[in-house]
Design a protein around this motif. Structure first.
Motif, PDB file in Angstrom:
ATOM      1  N   GLY A   9       0.778  -1.236   0.000  1.00 19.17           N
ATOM      2  CA  GLY A   9       0.000   0.000   0.000  1.00 19.17           C
ATOM      3  C   GLY A   9       0.804   1.277   0.000  1.00 19.17           C
ATOM      4  N   ASN A  10       2.093   1.191   0.327  1.00 19.99           N
ATOM      5  CA  ASN A  10       2.959   2.367   0.410  1.00 19.99           C
ATOM      6  C   ASN A  10       2.363   3.427   1.338  1.00 19.99           C
ATOM      7  OD1 ASN A  10       4.120   5.022  -1.700  1.00 19.99           O
ATOM      8  ND2 ASN A  10       5.357   3.878  -0.276  1.00 19.99           N
ATOM      9  N   SER A  11       1.763   2.954   2.432  1.00 19.70           N
ATOM     10  CA  SER A  11       1.148   3.894   3.369  1.00 19.70           C
ATOM     11  C   SER A  11       1.752   3.825   4.760  1.00 19.70           C
ATOM     12  CB  SER A  11      -0.360   3.628   3.464  1.00 19.70           C
ATOM     13  OG  SER A  11      -0.594   2.372   4.067  1.00 19.70           O
ATOM     14  N   CYS A  12       2.603   2.839   5.011  1.00 20.78           N
ATOM     15  CA  CYS A  12       3.079   2.651   6.378  1.00 20.78           C
ATOM     16  C   CYS A  12       4.551   2.229   6.410  1.00 20.78           C
ATOM     17  CB  CYS A  12       2.185   1.606   7.061  1.00 20.78           C
ATOM     18  SG  CYS A  12       2.533   1.337   8.786  1.00 20.78           S
ATOM     19  N   ARG A  13       4.834   0.934   6.260  1.00 30.23           N
ATOM     20  CA  ARG A  13       6.199   0.423   6.422  1.00 30.23           C
ATOM     21  C   ARG A  13       7.185   1.016   5.431  1.00 30.23           C
ATOM     22  NH1 ARG A  13       4.231  -5.610   6.084  1.00 30.23           N
ATOM     23  NH2 ARG A  13       2.764  -4.493   4.765  1.00 30.23           N
ATOM     24  N   SER A  14       6.824   1.060   4.171  1.00 30.35           N
ATOM     25  CA  SER A  14       7.746   1.610   3.166  1.00 30.35           C
ATOM     26  C   SER A  14       7.969   3.099   3.388  1.00 30.35           C
ATOM     27  CB  SER A  14       7.227   1.346   1.748  1.00 30.35           C
ATOM     28  OG  SER A  14       5.909   1.832   1.598  1.00 30.35           O
ATOM     29  N   GLN A  15       6.937   3.793   3.849  1.00 23.66           N
ATOM     30  CA  GLN A  15       7.073   5.225   4.119  1.00 23.66           C
ATOM     31  C   GLN A  15       7.989   5.464   5.322  1.00 23.66           C
ATOM     32  OE1 GLN A  15       6.148   7.546   2.172  1.00 23.66           O
ATOM     33  NE2 GLN A  15       4.406   6.811   1.002  1.00 23.66           N
ATOM     34  N   MET A  16       7.868   4.621   6.347  1.00 26.67           N
ATOM     35  CA  MET A  16       8.752   4.757   7.508  1.00 26.67           C
ATOM     36  C   MET A  16      10.192   4.453   7.115  1.00 26.67           C
ATOM     37  SD  MET A  16       6.602   3.533  10.874  1.00 26.67           S
ATOM     38  CE  MET A  16       5.884   2.007  10.316  1.00 26.67           C
ATOM     39  N   GLY A  19      11.575   7.350   5.219  1.00 22.43           N
ATOM     40  CA  GLY A  19      11.910   8.447   6.120  1.00 22.43           C
ATOM     41  C   GLY A  19      13.211   8.221   6.870  1.00 22.43           C
ATOM     42  N   PHE A  20      13.387   7.023   7.407  1.00 23.59           N
ATOM     43  CA  PHE A  20      14.620   6.739   8.143  1.00 23.59           C
ATOM     44  C   PHE A  20      15.836   6.777   7.221  1.00 23.59           C
ATOM     45  CE2 PHE A  20      12.058   4.675  11.586  1.00 23.59           C
ATOM     46  CZ  PHE A  20      12.492   5.525  12.597  1.00 23.59           C
ATOM     47  N   LEU A  21      15.755   6.102   6.092  1.00 23.73           N
ATOM     48  CA  LEU A  21      16.909   6.028   5.199  1.00 23.73           C
ATOM     49  C   LEU A  21      17.313   7.417   4.723  1.00 23.73           C
ATOM     50  CD1 LEU A  21      18.835   3.954   4.104  1.00 23.73           C
ATOM     51  CD2 LEU A  21      17.283   3.583   2.197  1.00 23.73           C
ATOM     52  N   MET A  49       6.430   8.349  13.562  1.00 29.60           N
ATOM     53  CA  MET A  49       7.669   8.864  12.973  1.00 29.60           C
ATOM     54  C   MET A  49       7.996  10.246  13.537  1.00 29.60           C
ATOM     55  SD  MET A  49       9.143   6.615  11.133  1.00 29.60           S
ATOM     56  CE  MET A  49      10.272   7.491  10.040  1.00 29.60           C
ATOM     57  N   LYS A  50       6.971  11.057  13.778  1.00 30.49           N
ATOM     58  CA  LYS A  50       7.198  12.368  14.411  1.00 30.49           C
ATOM     59  C   LYS A  50       7.823  12.190  15.782  1.00 30.49           C
ATOM     60  CE  LYS A  50       4.294  15.734  12.242  1.00 30.49           C
ATOM     61  NZ  LYS A  50       2.989  16.300  12.078  1.00 30.49           N
ATOM     62  N   GLU A  51       7.376  11.160  16.507  1.00 29.91           N
ATOM     63  CA  GLU A  51       7.962  10.858  17.815  1.00 29.91           C
ATOM     64  C   GLU A  51       9.464  10.579  17.687  1.00 29.91           C
ATOM     65  OE1 GLU A  51       4.058   8.599  19.742  1.00 29.91           O
ATOM     66  OE2 GLU A  51       5.907   7.486  19.422  1.00 29.91           O
ATOM     67  N   ARG A 120       6.794  -0.435  17.776  1.00 31.17           N
ATOM     68  CA  ARG A 120       7.672  -1.609  17.670  1.00 31.17           C
ATOM     69  C   ARG A 120       8.160  -1.792  16.233  1.00 31.17           C
ATOM     70  NH1 ARG A 120       7.153  -6.558  15.762  1.00 31.17           N
ATOM     71  NH2 ARG A 120       4.884  -6.427  15.531  1.00 31.17           N
ATOM     72  N   VAL A 121       7.236  -1.738  15.293  1.00 31.20           N
ATOM     73  CA  VAL A 121       7.603  -1.911  13.884  1.00 31.20           C
ATOM     74  C   VAL A 121       8.485  -0.753  13.426  1.00 31.20           C
ATOM     75  CG1 VAL A 121       6.702  -2.060  11.527  1.00 31.20           C
ATOM     76  CG2 VAL A 121       5.632  -3.384  13.363  1.00 31.20           C
ATOM     77  N   ARG A 122       8.153   0.464  13.843  1.00 30.89           N
ATOM     78  CA  ARG A 122       8.992   1.629  13.514  1.00 30.89           C
ATOM     79  C   ARG A 122      10.423   1.393  13.979  1.00 30.89           C
ATOM     80  NH1 ARG A 122       8.145   6.208  17.530  1.00 30.89           N
ATOM     81  NH2 ARG A 122       9.303   4.658  18.716  1.00 30.89           N
ATOM     82  N   ASP A 123      10.587   0.937  15.203  1.00 31.49           N
ATOM     83  CA  ASP A 123      11.936   0.719  15.743  1.00 31.49           C
ATOM     84  C   ASP A 123      12.655  -0.413  15.020  1.00 31.49           C
ATOM     85  OD1 ASP A 123      11.392   2.800  17.468  1.00 31.49           O
ATOM     86  OD2 ASP A 123      11.028   1.501  19.214  1.00 31.49           O
ATOM     87  N   GLU A 124      11.923  -1.466  14.645  1.00 36.97           N
ATOM     88  CA  GLU A 124      12.518  -2.553  13.864  1.00 36.97           C
ATOM     89  C   GLU A 124      12.982  -2.046  12.501  1.00 36.97           C
ATOM     90  OE1 GLU A 124       9.700  -5.759  13.668  1.00 36.97           O
ATOM     91  OE2 GLU A 124       9.924  -6.228  15.809  1.00 36.97           O
ATOM     92  N   ILE A 125      12.173  -1.209  11.876  1.00 32.57           N
ATOM     93  CA  ILE A 125      12.532  -0.632  10.580  1.00 32.57           C
ATOM     94  C   ILE A 125      13.772   0.246  10.726  1.00 32.57           C
ATOM     95  CG2 ILE A 125      11.790   1.032   8.819  1.00 32.57           C
ATOM     96  CD1 ILE A 125       8.924  -0.165   9.179  1.00 32.57           C
ATOM     97  N   LYS A 126      13.786   1.082  11.745  1.00 31.47           N
ATOM     98  CA  LYS A 126      14.951   1.939  11.966  1.00 31.47           C
ATOM     99  C   LYS A 126      16.222   1.108  12.114  1.00 31.47           C
ATOM    100  CE  LYS A 126      16.958   5.396  15.016  1.00 31.47           C
ATOM    101  NZ  LYS A 126      16.789   6.189  16.243  1.00 31.47           N
ATOM    102  N   ASN A 127      16.174   0.086  12.955  1.00 32.40           N
ATOM    103  CA  ASN A 127      17.357  -0.744  13.195  1.00 32.40           C
ATOM    104  C   ASN A 127      17.792  -1.501  11.943  1.00 32.40           C
ATOM    105  OD1 ASN A 127      17.507   0.089  15.870  1.00 32.40           O
ATOM    106  ND2 ASN A 127      16.259  -1.602  16.614  1.00 32.40           N
ATOM    107  N   ALA A 128      16.834  -2.086  11.234  1.00 39.31           N
ATOM    108  CA  ALA A 128      17.173  -2.852  10.032  1.00 39.31           C
ATOM    109  C   ALA A 128      17.750  -1.959   8.939  1.00 39.31           C
ATOM    110  CB  ALA A 128      15.937  -3.595   9.516  1.00 39.31           C
ATOM    111  N   PHE A 129      17.176  -0.766   8.757  1.00 41.65           N
ATOM    112  CA  PHE A 129      17.678   0.114   7.710  1.00 41.65           C
ATOM    113  C   PHE A 129      18.970   0.811   8.117  1.00 41.65           C
ATOM    114  CE2 PHE A 129      13.934  -1.021   5.513  1.00 41.65           C
ATOM    115  CZ  PHE A 129      14.260  -0.854   4.176  1.00 41.65           C
ATOM    116  N   ALA A 130      19.198   0.969   9.412  1.00 42.41           N
ATOM    117  CA  ALA A 130      20.501   1.479   9.859  1.00 42.41           C
ATOM    118  C   ALA A 130      21.574   0.444   9.538  1.00 42.41           C
ATOM    119  CB  ALA A 130      20.472   1.784  11.353  1.00 42.41           C
ATOM    120  N   ARG A 131      21.286  -0.832   9.782  1.00 41.10           N
ATOM    121  CA  ARG A 131      22.235  -1.904   9.446  1.00 41.10           C
ATOM    122  C   ARG A 131      22.469  -1.956   7.931  1.00 41.10           C
ATOM    123  NH1 ARG A 131      24.090  -5.192  13.117  1.00 41.10           N
ATOM    124  NH2 ARG A 131      24.595  -6.833  11.621  1.00 41.10           N
TER     125      ARG A 131
END
Length: 148
Positions: A9-16, A19-21, A49-51, A120-131
């Motif tokens: 849907g490009n409305s949640c996970r991919s958008q987060m 943003g992180f990347l 994400m604002k948080e 939780r998912v936001r933090d997982e995305i941040k960590n995975a994309f940081a790696r």
């Protein structure tokens, strides 16, 4: 470096992930898209994400067909459905990766529970994309986990 992040849907996970990347390195050309894009970005994704200090409120879901002819250094799917239905790109794709996450937008329950799952998912995305960023873009050798 051109990176395309795909979800259904490009409305949640991919958008987060987008943003992180982009926040890791503003010199990267990062886009996100969906195989079946939603009408608008998920408000809870914007909120969590604002948080984290990243504003994705101006992002809009985009159909992957808009990017199909472009060359990409990386095409990364973040959901199993997009991974299974990822279209063939007419442009050159350097590497295609799958880094999957649960879909918090499909959850129901109390507001507290749903918000917690988005975080939780936001933090997982941040960590995975940081790696990903460190190991693939910056070419930093990361230690392997020896955890059981």
């Amino acid at each position: 470096m051109k990176i395309l992040i795909l979800c259904t849907g490009n409305s949640c996970r991919s958008q987060m992930a987008h943003g992180f990347l982009q926040s890791f390195d503003d010199k990267l050309y990062v886009r996100s898209a969906g195989t079946h894009p939603a009408e608008h970005i998920n408000p809870m994704a914007v909120s969590v994400m604002k948080e984290a200090g990243i504003d994705i409120s101006d992002h809009i879901p985009v159909d992957v067909e808009n990017y199909i002819d472009e060359p990409w250094d990386y095409v990364i799917t973040v959901c199993s459905n997009a991974d299974a239905t990822c279209p063939s790109f007419k442009g050159r794709v350097g590497k295609r990766l799958h880094i999957g996450f649960d879909d918090p937008s499909k959850l129901s329950g109390t507001e507290s529970y749903v918000t917690g799952e988005f975080r939780r998912v936001r933090d997982e995305i941040k960590n995975a994309f940081a790696r990903f960023y460190l190991s693939e873009i910056k070419k930093v050798e990361l230690p392997h986990c020896t955890c059981e």
